[in-house]
Scaffold this motif. Structure first.
Motif: not given
Length: 248
Positions: A214-229
């Motif tokens: 897995l690429l860390p950037e791929e994790v960040a993409s999912m986390v960004a949505f989960l952390a959004s309104a």
């Protein structure tokens, strides 16, 4: 990269100076958030914050110290008025041993950081989120917490605990605009690999149908949505980033 709106949000990313945490901090900053990078290594946290820019700050915090976590949270809220987002990326793999040979001191060290450290962070931010009726919490677990990796019982058990904590906490807060979810990534080639044997690294790669880490950037993409309104309904959920490995 899709744009996620985190403007005017204040985020804590533990273990944010490197690896998955660093990728998440970068994505949050690029999305408009004010990011506090918490890391036990003060110099590394400061360096990461300077490189990321966008108002990111580096803070030396040992998440296994509940009092230190609370003090850092209080200071951040006093400075910025709120903590809207928490991502708990700080963690260790621990050594590889058979369960019956696992050194008790190493077992305790893994649990103290991966489980107790996660709890300390959640306890520190939730009261403020309750007052404002808003918050997004993303706990970093692992596919190992669902499947149990051989020769990694401490890490696997600690990440299973994080999954259960997510479900309990998410249900406790489900009547508020506070979402608590976790991710269960497969292995990403970060410095955590330094704690593992080559045999164990090979085992993890062989289990991923995608045939790569897995690429860390791929994790960040999912986390960004989960952390959004935008993530306004889903809570107490477990989100896989397993490259096809997850079976449930």
């Amino acid at each position: 990269m899709n744009q996620i709106d985190l403007a005017k949000r204040v985020a804590i990313v533990t273990g944010g100076a490197q690896g998955i945490g660093r990728a998440v901090a970068e994505r949050f900053a690029a999305s408009g958030a004010t990011v506090a990078i918490w890391d036990v290594d003060a110099a590394l946290a400061a360096k990461a914050a300077a490189e990321i820019g966008h108002g990111a700050i580096g803070v030396a915090v040992d998440v296994t110290d509940a009092a230190a976590v609370q003090a850092a949270t209080d200071a951040l809220e006093a400075r910025h008025g709120s903590v809207d987002i928490l991502v708990t990326s700080a963690g260790i793999a621990g050594p590889n041993h058979k369960t019956w040979d696992y050194p008790l001191e190493d077992w305790a060290r893994v649990m103290k950081l991966n489980v107790d450290g996660t709890l300390h962070c959640c306890r520190s931010v939730i009261p403020g989120m309750l007052k404002r009726n808003y918050g997004r919490i993303v706990l970093v677990a692992s596919i190992a917490g669902k499947e149990g990796n051989p020769n990694a019982s401490a890490y696997s058990a600690s990440k299973a605990a994080v999954i259960a904590l997510t479900k309990s906490l998410g249900k406790e807060l489900a009547d508020k605009d506070i979402a608590v979810n976790c991710i269960t990534p497969a292995a990403a080639r970060t410095r955590i690999f330094d704690q593992m044997s080559e045999e164990h690294i090979g085992y993890m790669l062989a289990k991923i149908p995608r045939g790569r880490f897995l690429l860390p950037e791929e994790v960040a993409s999912m986390v960004a949505f989960l952390a959004s309104a935008e993530n306004s309904f889903t809570t107490a959920g477990v989100f896989d980033l397993s490259g096809g490995r997850a079976t449930y």
